[in-house]
Motif scaffolding. Structure first.
Motif, PDB file in Angstrom:
ATOM      1  N   THR A 117       0.834  -1.205   0.000  1.00 21.11           N
ATOM      2  CA  THR A 117       0.000   0.000   0.000  1.00 21.11           C
ATOM      3  C   THR A 117       0.867   1.253   0.000  1.00 21.11           C
ATOM      4  O   THR A 117       0.606   2.214  -0.736  1.00 21.11           O
ATOM      5  CB  THR A 117      -0.926   0.005   1.237  1.00 21.11           C
ATOM      6  N   ILE A 208      -9.924  -5.389   2.185  1.00 19.52           N
ATOM      7  CA  ILE A 208     -10.656  -4.502   1.280  1.00 19.52           C
ATOM      8  C   ILE A 208     -10.151  -3.067   1.394  1.00 19.52           C
ATOM      9  O   ILE A 208     -10.026  -2.353   0.382  1.00 19.52           O
ATOM     10  CB  ILE A 208     -12.176  -4.578   1.558  1.00 19.52           C
ATOM     11  N   PHE A 209      -9.820  -2.614   2.607  1.00 19.14           N
ATOM     12  CA  PHE A 209      -9.315  -1.252   2.810  1.00 19.14           C
ATOM     13  C   PHE A 209      -7.998  -1.056   2.058  1.00 19.14           C
ATOM     14  O   PHE A 209      -7.812  -0.052   1.369  1.00 19.14           O
ATOM     15  CB  PHE A 209      -9.120  -0.989   4.309  1.00 19.14           C
ATOM     16  N   SER A 210      -7.092  -2.027   2.176  1.00 20.39           N
ATOM     17  CA  SER A 210      -5.798  -1.932   1.486  1.00 20.39           C
ATOM     18  C   SER A 210      -5.980  -1.953  -0.025  1.00 20.39           C
ATOM     19  O   SER A 210      -5.375  -1.167  -0.755  1.00 20.39           O
ATOM     20  CB  SER A 210      -4.875  -3.077   1.914  1.00 20.39           C
ATOM     21  N   VAL A 211      -6.824  -2.880  -0.503  1.00 18.61           N
ATOM     22  CA  VAL A 211      -7.076  -2.983  -1.943  1.00 18.61           C
ATOM     23  C   VAL A 211      -7.689  -1.693  -2.477  1.00 18.61           C
ATOM     24  O   VAL A 211      -7.351  -1.228  -3.579  1.00 18.61           O
ATOM     25  CB  VAL A 211      -7.997  -4.189  -2.248  1.00 18.61           C
ATOM     26  N   LEU A 212      -8.577  -1.092  -1.693  1.00 18.07           N
ATOM     27  CA  LEU A 212      -9.238   0.148  -2.105  1.00 18.07           C
ATOM     28  C   LEU A 212      -8.228   1.282  -2.267  1.00 18.07           C
ATOM     29  O   LEU A 212      -8.259   2.026  -3.267  1.00 18.07           O
ATOM     30  CB  LEU A 212     -10.311   0.530  -1.078  1.00 18.07           C
ATOM     31  N   ILE A 213      -7.316   1.419  -1.301  1.00 18.15           N
ATOM     32  CA  ILE A 213      -6.296   2.474  -1.376  1.00 18.15           C
ATOM     33  C   ILE A 213      -5.417   2.284  -2.610  1.00 18.15           C
ATOM     34  O   ILE A 213      -5.145   3.230  -3.367  1.00 18.15           O
ATOM     35  CB  ILE A 213      -5.426   2.485  -0.102  1.00 18.15           C
ATOM     36  N   THR A 215      -6.095   0.527  -5.355  1.00 19.17           N
ATOM     37  CA  THR A 215      -6.892   0.684  -6.578  1.00 19.17           C
ATOM     38  C   THR A 215      -7.100   2.155  -6.907  1.00 19.17           C
ATOM     39  O   THR A 215      -6.956   2.576  -8.067  1.00 19.17           O
ATOM     40  CB  THR A 215      -8.253  -0.019  -6.431  1.00 19.17           C
ATOM     41  N   ILE A 216      -7.433   2.968  -5.904  1.00 18.21           N
ATOM     42  CA  ILE A 216      -7.624   4.406  -6.126  1.00 18.21           C
ATOM     43  C   ILE A 216      -6.324   5.047  -6.597  1.00 18.21           C
ATOM     44  O   ILE A 216      -6.314   5.875  -7.527  1.00 18.21           O
ATOM     45  CB  ILE A 216      -8.134   5.089  -4.833  1.00 18.21           C
ATOM     46  N   TYR A 252      -2.665  -9.903  -3.433  1.00 21.03           N
ATOM     47  CA  TYR A 252      -4.032  -9.726  -2.951  1.00 21.03           C
ATOM     48  C   TYR A 252      -5.018 -10.664  -3.635  1.00 21.03           C
ATOM     49  O   TYR A 252      -6.082 -10.963  -3.066  1.00 21.03           O
ATOM     50  CB  TYR A 252      -4.469  -8.268  -3.105  1.00 21.03           C
ATOM     51  N   SER A 256      -7.271 -12.876  -1.251  1.00 17.78           N
ATOM     52  CA  SER A 256      -8.730 -12.842  -1.382  1.00 17.78           C
ATOM     53  C   SER A 256      -9.316 -14.246  -1.486  1.00 17.78           C
ATOM     54  O   SER A 256     -10.360 -14.541  -0.894  1.00 17.78           O
ATOM     55  CB  SER A 256      -9.122 -12.012  -2.610  1.00 17.78           C
TER      56      SER A 256
END
Length: 307
Positions: A117, A208-213, A215-216, A252, A256
């Motif tokens: 991240t 999900i929080f790490s993947v979201l950061i 991905t953004i 990830y 997942s």
């Protein structure tokens, strides 16, 4: 197991993740041993290449070398025990050994996830704010972020492991997995198994929080890259983050498959395949991705090997 007042007290667990290999364990021992050696040697090569080539003394390659260091210990937490189980008739692990394996495996995995991240944010700053990058991502900040990733990764699991160590285990003691993991261990506890769902939710939110950061960050990076007028400029900008993107998808993706399934159950052979992908195959491909997808890294490794 020890009998105490007619109650069986579990002191060790039986790892039964390789049930069909009892008569041919050596056939699987050799490739797994070769993969483990490749992971250790490959990541050591990456570390020494970064340290010995002054051109790679920047935040991005410092993060890569620290990630490689974590990968060595991440695989060492599980693979040696897998190798031992493949050639041994006694495939047991003590209660303390099981807790320690879970702690170090997941703490190192957490540290890697946080570091990935951090690396995504580093690439975001480098590509989206190139003029301010040298003043923002200093070597001091890089060292602080790296240390923070490792410290937080190890501290965040202490309460969970301490709690599991207090649970009563009174039999059976067979773990249907190739290493000690939260869900198969918790299913053996002589207590309310609804806590497994709570564990799943906590792990899912963190993933999900790490993947979201990430991905953004990459959505913004790709948007900026596509605005670069020259084809060569776009290719060069994308090449600086292609390796990290590949490792992110590998890491990830396997995480997942292992931990974003909640109450869904899979056949034992599929569970074992997911575990091997998560604990063995992803670390196996990471040094390949970093060395083959990066021109500077390839040159540094070639220089190291020829020196």
């Amino acid at each position: 197991m020890i009998k105490s007042n007619q109650t069986m007290v579990v002191t060790e667990f039986l790892l039964s993740g390789f049930p069909q290999f009892e008569d041919g364990g050596l056939l699987f021992f050799i490739p797994l041993f070769v993969i483990y050696m490749f992971i250790v040697i490959g990541n050591l090569t990456v570390i020494f290449a970064v340290r010995m080539d002054s051109r790679l003394h920047n935040p991005m390659y410092n993060f890569i070398s620290i990630f490689s260091f974590l990968e060595i210990w991440y695989t060492t937490a599980t693979i040696p025990k897998m190798l031992s189980n493949l050639i041994s008739k006694q495939r047991t692990i003590s209660m303390t050994g099981c807790l320690l394996q879970m702690y170090f495996f997941h703490s190192l995995g957490n540290s890697e996830g946080i570091l990935l991240t951090t690396m995504a944010i580093d690439r975001y700053v480098a590509i989206c704010n190139p003029l301010h990058y040298p003043t923002i991502m200093t070597l001091q900040l890089c060292a602080q972020l790296s240390a923070g990733s490792c410290i937080f990764g190890f501290l965040v699991l202490l309460p969970e492991i301490a709690w599991i160590s207090t649970l009563p285990f009174c039999g059976p003691n067979q773990i249907h997995q190739i290493f000690c993991d939260f869900e198969p261990v918790l299913r053996l506890a002589c207590t309310d198994t609804s806590v497994i769902l709570v564990e799943d939710v906590i792990h899912a939110v963190a993933i999900i929080f790490s993947v979201l950061i990430i991905t953004i960050s990459y959505f913004r990076i790709i948007t900026v890259i596509l605005k670069i007028p020259s084809v060569e400029g776009r290719r060069k900008a994308f090449s600086t983050c292609a390796a990290h993107l590949g490792v992110f998808l590998m890491f990830y993706g396997s995480v997942s498959l292992m931990y974003l399934r909640f109450s869904a159950t899979f056949p034992p052979i599929l569970d074992m395949a997911f575990a091997l992908m998560f604990a063995v195959l992803a670390p196996f491909f990471n040094p390949i991705i970093y060395s083959l997808r990066n021109k500077d890294m390839k040159m540094a490794i070639k220089k190291l090997l020829c020196s």
